[in-house]
Design an enzyme around this catalytic site. Structure first.
Site: not given
Length: 318
Positions: A37-38, A105-106, A173, A176
């Site tokens: 999903d981007h 997200g990013e 990480g 997370a």
């Protein structure tokens, strides 16, 4: 016993191609689908980025496989109340065969409306609140919510599945992974990391399902496969938090200039040696994942599916 799914790449392929790949995946023996999903691809060479919820609607009519987003960010670009509606509708269309995979997200996708890009701990805090909002909405009852990050007023989802949509949380990480264990119905990651699974389970994940994905590049010419993977997905080898912080495909292209083809050759299964592909996937099996999703890099999807149907999947089932 580990199952094997196919990972549909919205960054590389348009809607019709993705639906056709899903059909081929089902015919080849893959048992479920992931779909990215981007808003943007990672680089211009990848060249696509269709709206995932439209594609999921098409998938619901084309295949009988379960589908999961890998992953959706319900924080900034899309409010969690809107993501909840999209996920609930997808679950209805798929007769309950839908799981919502989410992550923090990013910047690449989430900064497009001009909002500030929060630091990682704030994004995880937002993610936890977003999960609470979505689960409340999945009940089909009217809700209002006034939290630190989100406000929902008199909202009700009228189209909901018989059971609430499972929400699986992506983590890369330690912190997370602990959040995923506390709030998720399952765990998603992209590395064959048994310690991450253990951290998820110790933090509340218990026996909930754990999922992972990897990329490969099948081709009859190994050197050509390495070149294809390097051209399209050198960004996969960028270190640290760059994937979360760089804001545009052009920035990823610049950073990826630091990644040489030799890095791709040693990191991905490239070419047509069945042993290399089996070994790559079995790293995830041995780490303890319940489902492993494989993505073929590049245009030769039919060759990949024929190869996995005849040379790889039968051996993974041994």
């Amino acid at each position: 016993m580990t199952e094997f799914g196919y990972f549909l790449s919205c960054e590389e392929h348009g809607p019709a191609e993705l639906v056709e790949q899903a059909r081929m995946a089902e015919q080849a023996g893959f048992t479920s689908l992931w779909i990215s999903d981007h808003y943007h691809p990672w680089n211009d060479n990848q060249g696509q980025s269709p709206f995932v919820w439209s594609v999921i609607g098409a998938l619901s009519q084309a295949v009988s496989l379960p589908v999961q987003t890998a992953v959706t960010c319900p924080l900034i670009r899309m409010h969690p109340a809107v993501v909840a509606q999209a996920a609930a509708t997808s679950a209805v269309q798929l007769d309950g065969r839908f799981r919502l995979g989410i992550g923090s997200g990013e910047a690449l996708n989430e900064h497009i409306l001009g909002d500030a890009w929060p630091e990682a701990d704030v994004r995880l805090e937002m993610l936890e609140e977003a999960v609470h909002v979505m689960r409340e909405l999945f009940t089909g009852k009217q809700i209002s919510h006034r939290g630190k990050h989100y406000t929902v007023e008199n909202a009700r989802l009228y189209t909901v599945p018989d059971e609430p949509v499972p929400i699986d949380v992506s983590a890369f990480g330690p912190h997370a992974a602990e959040v995923a264990g506390r709030i998720g119905d399952g765990f998603i990651t992209m590395a064959p990391d048994a310690s991450a699974i253990e951290r998820f389970r110790r933090s509340g994940g218990g026996t909930k399902p754990v999922y992972a994905g990897l990329k490969v590049c099948w081709a009859t010419d190994k050197d050509e496969a390495v070149r294809t993977a390097h051209r399209l997905w050198a960004n996969e080898q960028l270190p640290g938090e760059l994937a979360q912080l760089l804001p545009t495909p052009r920035h990823f292209e610049q950073a990826s200039e630091l990644v040489g083809p030799e890095r791709i050759e040693t990191s991905l299964a490239c070419g047509d040696d069945p042993d290399a592909h089996v070994e790559a996937v079995k790293e995830y099996v041995d780490a303890g994942f319940d489902t492993v999703y494989v993505n073929q890099i590049g245009p030769d999807q039919q060759g990949f599916f024929d190869f996995y149907r005849t040379k790889v999947l039968p051996r993974l089932g041994d």
